[in-house]
Scaffold this motif. Structure first.
Motif: not given
Length: 247
Positions: A187, A190-191, A196, A226-227, A229-234
């Motif tokens: 997590l 990712i940012t 990426r 959370a992982l 969600t962030e994977y899907t967004r990025h």
């Protein structure tokens, strides 16, 4: 016997991606899984992959049966569509409320060679089962997914309720703390990482090892949702950038 995770506790396995890996990463995350060569060229350029290198990789992938191509559009072969299905299921697993039951799969076939045993273990692990002892695999009955038809010839399936406390049994079957620490590290990466592609590929590998347990069996602050969600967004932002569209 515990399931393995892809890294040690808190470690992030950022494997360098080849041109082939970047192409597969893009197509596996695209629906439908096809892209024109101009978009693939746009994707690999920031990674320092030359156009000639990409085109050579695409030719090899077509020859190997990984891709099909028509009019400079490349798409996943039928063989790799199953891999995309597994990846989609890892990112967005289908679950149902848990009533306390557990799935149990008992391997009944004998006389199998090492390759056959390894293949069977792979199939059972893909089903997110964990091995209690040799030939006996368990998981809470909260996950919806089909079983391969061929398992019927080598194993029997049961529903059970172990006497051992469920949280204790889950903790013995899966290295939950180690999985969570690596998820938290991913997590953060990712940012923080410019590449990426590499991080998102590591996230997918890690999500494939998530047992997807019922919430009541998980430690507090479990980072799995959370992982995802962030994977899907990025992933959505990355695909949009490759296609030249706003996310």
């Amino acid at each position: 016997m515990r399931m393995n995770v892809s890294e040690g506790p808190g470690e992030v396995d950022l494997r360098p991606l080849s041109a082939r890996s970047v192409v597969l990463s893009l197509l596996l995350g695209t629906h439908p899984p096809e892209l024109p060569v101009r978009d693939l060229l746009r994707a690999v350029e920031p990674l320092g992959v030359a156009g000639s290198t990409l085109r050579a990789a695409l030719s090899r992938m077509v020859a190997a049966g990984d891709l099909r191509t028509t009019d400079a559009v490349y798409r996943l072969s039928d063989r790799l569509l199953e891999r995309q299905r597994r990846q989609d299921a890892a990112v967005h697993p289908e679950t149902r409320p848990w009533d306390g039951d557990w799935e149990m799969t008992v391997v009944t076939a004998t006389g199998r060679g090492p390759a056959e045993r390894a293949d069977l273990r792979g199939k059972l692990t893909t089903l997110r089962l964990a091995e209690l002892r040799e030939g006996v695999w368990l998981r809470p009955a909260n996950l919806l997914r089909p079983r391969p038809d061929e398992l019927g010839a080598v194993a029997r399936h049961f529903t059970t309720r172990p006497e051992e406390p469920a949280r204790e049994l889950a903790g013995n079957l899966w290295p939950l703390d180690a999985w969570a620490k690596t998820a938290e590290a991913l997590l953060a990466q990712i940012t923080a990482t410019a590449d990426r592609f590499t991080v998102l590929a590591a996230v997918v590998r890690h999500l494939l090892a998530d047992p997807v347990l019922p919430p009541e069996l998980l430690p507090t602050d479990w980072p799995g949702p959370a992982l995802r969600t962030e994977y899907t967004r990025h992933r959505r932002e990355l695909i949009a950038a490759v296609l030249g569209n706003p996310a």
